[in-house]
Write an enzyme that holds these catalytic residues in place. Sequence first.
Site, mmCIF file in Angstrom:
data_model
loop_
_atom_site.group_PDB
_atom_site.id
_atom_site.type_symbol
_atom_site.label_atom_id
_atom_site.label_comp_id
_atom_site.label_asym_id
_atom_site.label_seq_id
_atom_site.Cartn_x
_atom_site.Cartn_y
_atom_site.Cartn_z
ATOM 1 N N ASP A 155 8.554 -0.631 -34.215
ATOM 2 C CA ASP A 155 8.697 -1.059 -32.823
ATOM 3 C C ASP A 155 9.987 -0.628 -32.154
ATOM 4 O O ASP A 155 10.225 -0.965 -30.994
ATOM 5 C CB ASP A 155 8.559 -2.578 -32.722
ATOM 6 C CG ASP A 155 9.512 -3.312 -33.657
ATOM 7 O OD1 ASP A 155 10.403 -2.662 -34.230
ATOM 8 O OD2 ASP A 155 9.356 -4.536 -33.799
ATOM 9 N N GLY A 156 10.849 0.100 -32.853
ATOM 10 C CA GLY A 156 12.018 0.681 -32.214
ATOM 11 C C GLY A 156 13.164 -0.265 -31.922
ATOM 12 O O GLY A 156 14.088 0.110 -31.200
ATOM 13 N N GLY B 109 12.329 -10.539 -49.940
ATOM 14 C CA GLY B 109 11.587 -9.485 -49.248
ATOM 15 C C GLY B 109 10.393 -8.954 -49.999
ATOM 16 O O GLY B 109 9.454 -8.410 -49.380
ATOM 17 N N GLY C 64 16.257 0.855 -42.010
ATOM 18 C CA GLY C 64 16.982 -0.193 -42.719
ATOM 19 C C GLY C 64 17.936 0.374 -43.758
ATOM 20 O O GLY C 64 19.085 -0.080 -43.890
ATOM 21 N N HIS D 49 15.266 -1.755 -34.241
ATOM 22 C CA HIS D 49 16.195 -1.978 -35.351
ATOM 23 C C HIS D 49 17.644 -1.819 -34.911
ATOM 24 O O HIS D 49 18.514 -2.609 -35.317
ATOM 25 C CB HIS D 49 15.892 -1.030 -36.513
ATOM 26 C CG HIS D 49 16.717 -1.302 -37.737
ATOM 27 N ND1 HIS D 49 16.564 -2.438 -38.495
ATOM 28 C CD2 HIS D 49 17.732 -0.600 -38.315
ATOM 29 C CE1 HIS D 49 17.432 -2.427 -39.493
ATOM 30 N NE2 HIS D 49 18.155 -1.323 -39.407
ATOM 31 N N SER E 62 14.676 -7.700 -40.855
ATOM 32 C CA SER E 62 16.014 -7.174 -41.155
ATOM 33 C C SER E 62 17.073 -8.252 -41.005
ATOM 34 O O SER E 62 18.026 -8.320 -41.805
ATOM 35 C CB SER E 62 16.333 -5.999 -40.233
ATOM 36 O OG SER E 62 15.485 -4.910 -40.498
ATOM 37 N N ASP F 98 14.494 6.008 -43.563
ATOM 38 C CA ASP F 98 14.183 4.619 -43.254
ATOM 39 C C ASP F 98 15.322 4.009 -42.443
ATOM 40 O O ASP F 98 16.504 4.147 -42.807
ATOM 41 C CB ASP F 98 13.995 3.824 -44.542
ATOM 42 C CG ASP F 98 13.746 2.361 -44.267
ATOM 43 O OD1 ASP F 98 12.667 2.038 -43.740
ATOM 44 O OD2 ASP F 98 14.651 1.546 -44.552
ATOM 45 N N GLY G 73 18.618 -4.881 -32.906
ATOM 46 C CA GLY G 73 18.715 -6.043 -33.779
ATOM 47 C C GLY G 73 19.968 -6.019 -34.644
ATOM 48 O O GLY G 73 20.618 -7.049 -34.846
ATOM 49 N N HIS H 242 0.827 -1.202 0.000
ATOM 50 C CA HIS H 242 0.000 0.000 0.000
ATOM 51 C C HIS H 242 0.864 1.255 0.000
ATOM 52 O O HIS H 242 0.367 2.354 0.230
ATOM 53 C CB HIS H 242 -0.920 0.029 1.227
ATOM 54 C CG HIS H 242 -1.700 -1.216 1.419
ATOM 55 N ND1 HIS H 242 -1.414 -2.117 2.425
ATOM 56 C CD2 HIS H 242 -2.737 -1.740 0.729
ATOM 57 C CE1 HIS H 242 -2.258 -3.134 2.356
ATOM 58 N NE2 HIS H 242 -3.066 -2.931 1.327
#
Length: 573
Positions: free
Chosen positions: A394-395, A482, A554, A397, A441, A552, A400, A225
């Site tokens: 989705d942020g 692709g 990519g 890249h 990607s 872009d 990844g 709490h």
Amino acid sequence: MSTTERPPRTLGRAETFKRDWLDGFVGAYGRLVRKVPDAYGVAARHAPERGKVAVVIGGGCGHYPAFAGLVGRGLATGAVVGDVFTSPSAEQVYRTARAVEGGAGVLFSYGNYQGDVLHFGLAARRLAAEGVETRTVLVTDDVASGPADAPERRRGVAGDFMVFKVAGAAAERGDDLDTVAALAERANANTRTFGIAFDGCTLPGASEPLFTVNAHEMELGLGIHGEPGIRTVPRLDAVGVADELVNGLLPELPTGGDGRVVVLLNGLGTTKYEDMFVLYKRVHERLAAEGLNPLHTEVGEFVTSLDMAGVSLTVLALDDDLAPLYAAPCETPAYRSSGATWEQVPPSSTVDESLERPDDTQVAGVVDRLLTAGMVRLEQNEDELGRLDAVAADGDHGLGMTRGIRAAVAAARRAESDGESISGALLAAGTAFADAAGGASGALYGVLLAETGAGLAQAGGITAASLAEAVDRATAAFVELGGAQPGDKTMLDALEPFRVTLRAEADAGADLVRAWNTAAERATRAAADTADLTPTKGRAARLAQRSQGYADPGATSFALLVSAIGDELKKEN
């Protein structure tokens, strides 16, 4: 509401929150529970059951699944619901108990909070006056809320679940009231909890949290709490958080047992399950190292605090009486078990070399050296690539790309150290990139590297012409896989100008270094020009207008990679 006021952070209205969520809950889980008439209480559909003890739990709402979500066969018989963080009234407790009592008495069990003690106590006195026997078991598992030599001063938190589970199973088995109470008391005596909060919680209808925790700190031992914790420390990583949880519990665990334990890693409201699994990896390692044997573990939300960010760790030390009761089957809206199987599970530790960053000073060959240069450049721009990707996707890249290129470098280094050719190293790098990066990607970069390697394998030597031929081949495979076309605002909008320029330079007789760098410069300009395009592929296509004015991601990462390779080629030349 004026335009300067912040809207509420929750969907429920403060005035009607208890009524509305309880009505929705009963509507959703009517196959298992029913509303107690004229009361803010929930009863199991099979209750009352003649000859069996009724286990009645409860407290303020805001803690779901506690308390209503734990009502059903094999667990609680009924739950009484108070307002947010407020004990239910004695009248509501009495009506709920009356609705589920089957002639064998009522066991009340709830967290050790003054309001609950008073109101449940009043209801127990009223029932006694009417000839209904009751017993009460207060849950006191929170080690941060009181000294070890005065457990009666401790609060009840996530250990509620352990005590309720044992009591419910004993009642379902047909034990009498005194036996059910005694077993619940033993479960409480063998249960300890320690919690950590990363941020506060928001009351229904409020636009600001009830309290906050500094973004760079965390509160050890904070109550559900918002009760003060024992100390504030700098924010820790997963291993550090897990160690604090275990260190907070170990000195408090009962002694004299055989090491069998049930473990509950409980989310307090907004902590994601994946994050809790990351924590549990270390928790399991630590408990096993201390000689404890986690025979059964639950990771999830059991006793929450609205939208509080945080976790708690609960450990129940088993004995021969408690083990079969905890293992007994049950079915409630929030927790179902067909019967726990006691089985020792060793800690799991996966070795994945692709997650390690290769040393950028220890290169093994040409492909390793060139990709290492690309790795450093991509790492330097990881945040920017993520920012570009987050505009309409989705942020991820940037993350990844760094994950993929590190794996590619490691694979190329191993291949070249083992005597592989440039084409073989590129094939290994492409496979590793696709595997580590994942997503679209990852697959596309993987095919570029692998197909470039395959093209070079057929050449007599590596020249501007043979490299242009290999890139032509790789680009064709890229497009086939692709499905993109120039102008779709994808990586192809940098790759295709690179390919065309590399081919033109090679046909004009330029050497490899000049041809590559001229093509890389063209790819960089083309990547910047994608800011004027509208995406038609992938997730970004659904939010196309948002991406206007932004390059872009990519195409940008491709330009960074080939430019870094070009700079490295110039050094060697």
